[in-house]
Design a protein around this motif. Structure first.
Motif, PDB file in Angstrom:
ATOM      1  N   UNK A   1       0.913  -1.380   0.121  1.00  0.00           N
ATOM      2  CA  UNK A   1      -0.226   0.026   0.052  1.00  0.00           C
ATOM      3  C   UNK A   1       0.715   1.158  -0.198  1.00  0.00           C
ATOM      4  N   UNK A   2       1.860   1.092   0.918  1.00  0.00           N
ATOM      5  CA  UNK A   2       2.862   2.440   0.929  1.00  0.00           C
ATOM      6  C   UNK A   2       3.411   2.874  -0.459  1.00  0.00           C
ATOM      7  N   UNK A   3       3.644   1.881  -1.554  1.00  0.00           N
ATOM      8  CA  UNK A   3       4.204   1.960  -2.549  1.00  0.00           C
ATOM      9  C   UNK A   3       2.811   2.539  -3.738  1.00  0.00           C
ATOM     10  N   UNK A   4       2.128   1.785  -3.384  1.00  0.00           N
ATOM     11  CA  UNK A   4       0.925   2.236  -4.626  1.00  0.00           C
ATOM     12  C   UNK A   4       0.421   3.558  -4.202  1.00  0.00           C
ATOM     13  N   UNK A   5       0.427   3.883  -2.907  1.00  0.00           N
ATOM     14  CA  UNK A   5      -0.051   5.318  -2.570  1.00  0.00           C
ATOM     15  C   UNK A   5       0.605   6.395  -3.268  1.00  0.00           C
ATOM     16  N   UNK A   6      -0.159   7.467  -3.667  1.00  0.00           N
ATOM     17  CA  UNK A   6       0.442   8.542  -4.284  1.00  0.00           C
ATOM     18  C   UNK A   6       1.067   8.174  -5.837  1.00  0.00           C
ATOM     19  N   UNK A   7       0.626   7.187  -6.453  1.00  0.00           N
ATOM     20  CA  UNK A   7       1.015   7.062  -7.759  1.00  0.00           C
ATOM     21  C   UNK A   7       2.217   6.478  -8.059  1.00  0.00           C
ATOM     22  N   UNK A   8       2.330   5.175  -8.049  1.00  0.00           N
ATOM     23  CA  UNK A   8       3.669   4.522  -8.026  1.00  0.00           C
ATOM     24  C   UNK A   8       4.547   4.843  -9.241  1.00  0.00           C
ATOM     25  N   UNK A   9       3.889   5.113 -10.299  1.00  0.00           N
ATOM     26  CA  UNK A   9       4.659   5.187 -11.635  1.00  0.00           C
ATOM     27  C   UNK A   9       5.489   6.912 -11.095  1.00  0.00           C
ATOM     28  N   UNK A  10       4.670   7.823 -10.552  1.00  0.00           N
ATOM     29  CA  UNK A  10       5.583   8.927 -10.543  1.00  0.00           C
ATOM     30  C   UNK A  10       6.662   8.780  -9.628  1.00  0.00           C
ATOM     31  N   UNK A  11       6.583   7.805  -8.661  1.00  0.00           N
ATOM     32  CA  UNK A  11       7.719   7.405  -7.594  1.00  0.00           C
ATOM     33  C   UNK A  11       8.891   6.888  -8.559  1.00  0.00           C
TER      34      UNK A  11
END
Length: 889
Positions: A650-660
Motif C-alpha cells: 500500500x505505501x508504494x501504491x499510494x500517491x502514484x507508483x509510476x511517479x515514484x
C-alpha cells in the motif's frame, strides 16, 4: 714577384722609417725578374716646424703658371729654407715618402720681427706648415729647390707615400693633385666626405672612418657602458667627429657626461697658458662619475695629454683610473725625454688599431739591423742616438755623452720607444710600397711586346707618368707576404678592418699590445664586431672586474627606468613594475605584460607558465565529489530496487507508483550528471553539463509537483459532491510531468541552437592560473534554466506546504515540504556562492548543490517510506491505513 721588405725605424716620436737602399733594391729586383732594367729612387723628406716665407708661396704660384716641364738651371736657385734631414737616391722612377722627424722650435708670429727658428733634437709639437716645403722638395732637384721644374729628367716622381696625420696628408694632397701624382696615406682619414672629389689622387691605406665610429658604438654596447666622457682634439676634425658620434651615441642609448677638447699643438710661449687651461679639464674628468673615456685625436694631442699626466703627480691631483677607448689615429709613442715617464694610466686601454700582420723575415731583419748599414741616412742616425742616448759622431762627441758602438740591439729598448713587431702604420706603408710596385708590374706587362728589350725598357721608363700609375693603382689587388689581400674600393680606401687592441703598460717601460678582437665592416650584420672578453686586462683599479660606466645604478629586473627631470636620458630612477607586469632585464625602459598563458613571478622579473586549473579526478576535491556522486547513485538505485520489490504494498501504491519510479530515476540521473562537471572540459561535456542537469532536475521537480497535486486532489475528491474526482488519476500527473519537462527542454534546445556552451580558457581571473572551463555562451540562458527550476521548486513547496496537515498515512506532502525547503535553501545559497568563486571551486560549488539538493529530495521523501517498508512492515497494510484514517477523522 720579389717581395719588398719594409722596416720600421722609429725615432724619439716613434714614426715609421724605411731602409731606402733596401727598398730600392727590392723594387729593382721585381723588374729585373721580368726582364726590365731601371733605377728607382726613393726620396724621403721630413717636414719641420717653422715659418713658410711668403716667397715660397709666391714661387709655387709662379711655377704652376709657367708650366709643368720647364727646364732651368737649378744651380741658380737657392733654397730659402733648407730641410736639414732628407735622403735621396737617384733613379729613373722616384717614390717619395713624407715622414715626421725633425722639428723647429719657434714662437708665435708677431709680424714685428723676423721669425727665429732653432733646430733642436726634441720636437715640441707638430706643425704642417713645412709639409708644403718638404713636398715641393720632392718635386725639385736633388740639391736645389726648384718646384715644378724638371732639372733631372731621370728623376721622375710617380707616387707619394704619406703622411700619418690628416692635416699633413691633405696638405700633401693639394700638391699631388696638381701634379696628378697618386698619394697613399698610411694612417690618416679624409676629413670630409667631399675630400675624394677634392683630392681624386688620394688613396687611404685605412678603411673609411665611419666604420670606426660604428665600431666604437658597438664596443660600448657590448660592455653596456652608457655613461662616458668624450675627449676630442680642438680642431675641425674634432668638431666633425663630435657632430657624427654624439647623435650615434644618443640613438644607441649612450650618453656623454662631458666633452673635453684637447689642444692640437701650441707655440712654446703659449705652452704654459695651455697647460693651466687644461687643468680645468683634468678636474672635470676626475670628478665626474665616469669610468670610460672615449678619446679622439692624433699624435700631437696625445703629447699634450702625456705632459698633463706627467705633471699631475707633482700636484695634489689624483690619478685618472679610467678605461680609455682610443681611436686608431693615436699611437702610444714617446720622445726620448719621455721614455722614462710612467704611462700606467693607460694600462688596460682598448683601442681601434690599423690592422697589421707580420711579414716574413721582418723579425729577423729587425734583430740584425745596425746603423752602419745606412750611411748618409740622417733619419737612422738621429733615431739611434736618441734611442740609446749616445753619439755616433765621434768628432762631435762631448764628455757628458757616451759613444755608440753601433752594435746596440733594438730588442733592449723599452716598448714605449720601440716595438719589435710591425705596427698598423708600418704595415700600411709596407702595403703602400707593394701597391705601387704591383702597379709598375702591371704597367710593364701591358707595355708593347713587339719592341726589343732594351728599347722597350728605355721608352717605358722615360714615358711613365704619375697619372698612368693612378689609373692602374685603383684597380690593383694582390696577396702580400703576410697572407692579406690588398685592394681599394671605389673611394680609394683600403678594403680592410680594424684590430681591437688591449694595451698593457708595465712599470719597466715595456708595452704589450694584445689583439682581443676584430672589427670587420664587410662581415654580415651582427658579426661585424668580435671581442674575446676573457683576454682583456683592465686597469689595476678595477681588480680585473668588468668596469661599470653608468650614470646611476642599474635598475634590476622587476623595475623599469623612470626619467629624471632635467637630466639626460641615461640618468634615471627605478620604479617597481605595476601589478601583472615584469621586466626581465636590467635597465628596461618599460615593464611588459607576460603572454596570456604566463604570469609574473614574485619578483616580477620573469614570466612563469600558469598552472592549468580545472576540477580533475586525481585531486582530493575531485575524488571526494566523485565518491559522493557514485554513493548517491548507489543509494538511489537501492531505493528504486526496494520500491520495485515492494511495488504491490500500500505505501508504494499510494500517491502514484509510476511517479515514484520517475522521481527515483531522475534523481539517479541527477547524481550521474554531477560526474560531467569533473575532469577537463571537452566539447561534448560542455554541451551536456548544464542542459542535461537542467532537464533531469526539471523532470524530478515535475514529478514532485505532480505527486503533491495528486495528494491534494485526492483529499478534495473524498468530499461528498466534489467535482475533483474527474481530475484524480494518472493522466493528470503524467501531463504535469510531461508539460513541465518539455518547457525546460525547449529552453535548453533554444540555448544549444543559438549560442551553445564550448570549452574555453580564462587567463585573467586567477593570478598564475589558466582556468579551463566551459563558456556558457549566453549566460542568460543558463540563468533561465536555473530560474525555471526555481519556479518549479517554489510551486512544489507552496503546494506541499498547504497540504502538510493531511493524514500522514495517506500522503507524503509533509516530507515533500521538507525536501523542497532543503532544495530551495541549497539553490538560493548556490547563486551568490557560484558567482563569488572561480575555476574549479566554482564547478565544485555546482556539483555540491546538485548532490545536496538531490540528496535532500531522496532523503526527505523516501527515507520514511523505506523505514516503514524495511523496518515497520506491520504498518504497510491496508487495515492499518484505514484505522489511521479513522483516527484522523
Amino acid at each position: 714577384m720579389t717581395k719588398i721588405l719594409m722596416q720600421r725605424f722609429p725615432n724619439s716620436n716613434k714614426i715609421i722609417r724605411h731602409s731606402s737602399d733596401y727598398v730600392a733594391k727590392q723594387i729593382k729586383a721585381i723588374y729585373n725578374a721580368v726582364g726590365g732594367s731601371m733605377k728607382i729612387c726613393i726620396w724621403r723628406a721630413s717636414f719641420v716646424n717653422g715659418i713658410i716665407q711668403v716667397v715660397v708661396l709666391l714661387l709655387i704660384l709662379v711655377c704652376h703658371t709657367v708650366g709643368n716641364t720647364h727646364s732651368i738651371n737649378c744651380s741658380t736657385l737657392d733654397d730659402p729654407l733648407p730641410i736639414p734631414h732628407k735622403l735621396h737616391q737617384p733613379g729613373d722612377l722616384v717614390i717619395g715618402e713624407i715622414v715626421s722627424q725633425v722639428y723647429f722650435h719657434y714662437n708665435s708670429l708677431s709680424f714685428k720681427e723676423q721669425p727665429i727658428h732653432v733646430l733642436i733634437d726634441e720636437p715640441i709639437y707638430y706643425s704642417t706648415k713645412m709639409t708644403y716645403k718638404a713636398t715641393l722638395s720632392l718635386l725639385s732637384s736633388q740639391h736645389r729647390f726648384a718646384p715644378n721644374f724638371n732639372c733631372h729628367k731621370k728623376s721622375n716622381l710617380i707616387a707619394l707615400i704619406g703622411g700619418c696625420i690628416s692635416e699633413i696628408s691633405t696638405n700633401v694632397a693639394i700638391i699631388s693633385a696638381i701634379h696628378k701624382t697618386p698619394q697613399l696615406t698610411y694612417g690618416s682619414f679624409l676629413t670630409t666626405e667631399d675630400d675624394k672629389r677634392l683630392f681624386p689622387f688620394l688613396y687611404q691605406m685605412v678603411p673609411n672612418e665611419a666604420h670606426q665610429h660604428k665600431g666604437v658604438v658597438k664596443l660600448l654596447q657590448h660592455f653596456r657602458w652608457t655613461w662616458i666622457g668624450l675627449m676630442a682634439v680642438d680642431d675641425d676634425k674634432g668638431d666633425k667627429f663630435l657632430q657624427k658620434i654624439v647623435p650615434m651615441l644618443s640613438q644607441n642609448g649612450i650618453c656623454y657626461a662631458f666633452i673635453v677638447r684637447l689642444p692640437k699643438y701650441s707655440y712654446v710661449d703659449e705652452y704654459i697658458d695651455m697647460l693651466i687651461k687644461q687643468w680645468e679639464s683634468y678636474l672635470t674628468v676626475i670628478e665626474r662619475n665616469v669610468n670610460v673615456l672615449l678619446i679622439y685625436g692624433e699624435y700631437p694631442s696625445f703629447r699634450v695629454l702625456r705632459i698633463l699626466l706627467f705633471l699631475a703627480p707633482f700636484l695634489p691631483m689624483p690619478p685618472i683610473n679610467k678605461v680609455w677607448i682610443i681611436t686608431s689615429q693615436w699611437d702610444f709613442a714617446s720622445l726620448s725625454v719621455q721614455k722614462i715617464w710612467d704611462i700606467q694610466t693607460f694600462h688596460g686601454s682598448i683601442s681601434f688599431t690599423i690592422h697589421s700582420n707580420q711579414p716574413k723575415g721582418f723579425q729577423k731583419f729587425i734583430q740584425m739591423v745596425r746603423p752602419s748599414w745606412f750611411k748618409g741616412d740622417g733619419f737612422i742616425q738621429d733615431f739611434w742616438e736618441q734611442a740609446f742616448s749616445c753619439s755616433l759622431n765621434v768628432s762631435k762627441w762631448e764628455e757628458k755623452e757616451k759613444i755608440c758602438t753601433g752594435e746596440e740591439n733594438l730588442q733592449n729598448l723599452s716598448g714605449i720607444l720601440f716595438e719589435m713587431k710591425m705596427t698598423g702604420h708600418s704595415y700600411n706603408v709596407y702595403n703602400a710600397v707593394y701597391s705601387v710596385a704591383h702597379t709598375f708590374h702591371a704597367m710593364y706587362k701591358s707595355h708593347s711586346k713587339h719592341r726589343r728589350l732594351e728599347e722597350r725598357d728605355r721608352l717605358f721608363f722615360q714615358n711613365v707618368q704619375p697619372w698612368q700609375v693612378h689609373q692602374l693603382l685603383k684597380r690593383v689587388s694582390f696577396n702580400n707576404s703576410a697572407g692579406d689581400i690588398v685592394h681599394f674600393d671605389d673611394n680609394g680606401e683600403l678594403v680592410s678592418g680594424f684590430d681591437i687592441t688591449n694595451w698593457l703598460m708595465f712599470p719597466n717601460g715595456s708595452v704589450v699590445r694584445v689583439k682581443i678582437g676584430r672589427l670587420e665592416p664587410q662581415a654580415p650584420q651582427g658579426t661585424k664586431l668580435s671581442i674575446n672578453d676573457e683576454q682583456i686586462v683592465w686597469h689595476h683599479s678595477f681588480n680585473q672586474v668588468l668596469p661599470l660606466s653608468v650614470c646611476n645604478e642599474n635598475c634590476n629586473p622587476g623595475y623599469s627606468r623612470k626619467k629624471k627631470e632635467g637630466e639626460k636620458f641615461c640618468c634615471y630612477d627605478c620604479a617597481l613594475c605595476p601589478e601583472g607586469m615584469i621586466s626581465h632585464e636590467k635597465d628596461m625602459d618599460a615593464c611588459v605584460k607576460c603572454p596570456k598563458e604566463q604570469y609574473p613571478n614574485k619578483d616580477q622579473s620573469q614570466c612563469t607558465p600558469k598552472v592549468v586549473n580545472y576540477l580533475c579526478y586525481k585531486e582530493d576535491l575531485g575524488i571526494i565529489l566523485t565518491i559522493l556522486a557514485i554513493s548517491f547513485c548507489l543509494i538511489t538505485s537501492l531505493v528504486l530496487g526496494i520500491f520495485m520489490k515492494y511495488k504491490d504494498t500500500p505505501i508504494v501504491k499510494a500517491n502514484n507508483r509510476m511517479l515514484t519510479y520517475i522521481l527515483l530515476i531522475s534523481l539517479l540521473l541527477c547524481f550521474l550528471c554531477a560526474l560531467l562537471f569533473i575532469g577537463q572540459p571537452g566539447k561534448v561535456t560542455c554541451l551536456l553539463r548544464q542542459t542535461a542537469f537542467g532537464i533531469v532536475f526539471s523532470v524530478a521537480l515535475s514529478s514532485v509537483l505532480a505527486k503533491t497535486i495528486t495528494v491534494v486532489l485526492a483529499f478534495m475528491a473524498t468530499k461528498p459532491g466534489s467535482r475533483m474526482r474527474k481530475w484524480v488519476g494518472k493522466g493528470l500527473a503524467n501531463s504535469i510531468v510531461l508539460t513541465c519537462s518539455l518547457i525546460q527542454s525547449g529552453i535548453c534546445t533554444l540555448w544549444l541552437s543559438t549560442s551553445p556552451p564550448f570549452p574555453d580558457k580564462d587567463v585573467h581571473s586567477l593570478k598564475g592560473q589558466i582556468i579551463v572551463e566551459c563558456n556558457e555562451g549566453l549566460p542568460s540562458m543558463f540563468y533561465c534554466v536555473l530560474s525555471y527550476m526555481g519556479i518549479l521548486a517554489i510551486v512544489s513547496f507552496i503546494v506541499a506546504f498547504l497540504a502538510r496537515k493531511l493524514p500522514d498515512s495517506f500522503n507524503e506532502a509533509k516530507f515533500i515540504t521538507f525536501s523542497m525547503l532543503v532544495f530551495c535553501s541549497v539553490w538560493l545559497s548556490f547563486v551568490p556562492t557560484y558567482l563569488s568563486t572561480k575555476g574549479k571551486y566554482m564547478v565544485a560549488v555546482e556539483i555540491f548543490s546538485i548532490l545536496s539538493s538531490g540528496a535532500g529530495l531522496l532523503g526527505c521523501i523516501f527515507s520514511p517510506k523505506c523505514y516503514i517498508i524495511l523496518l515497520r512492515p506491520q504498518l504497510n497494510n491496508k487495515e492499518q491505513l484505514i484505522i489511521r484514517k479513522g483516527d484522523r477523522i
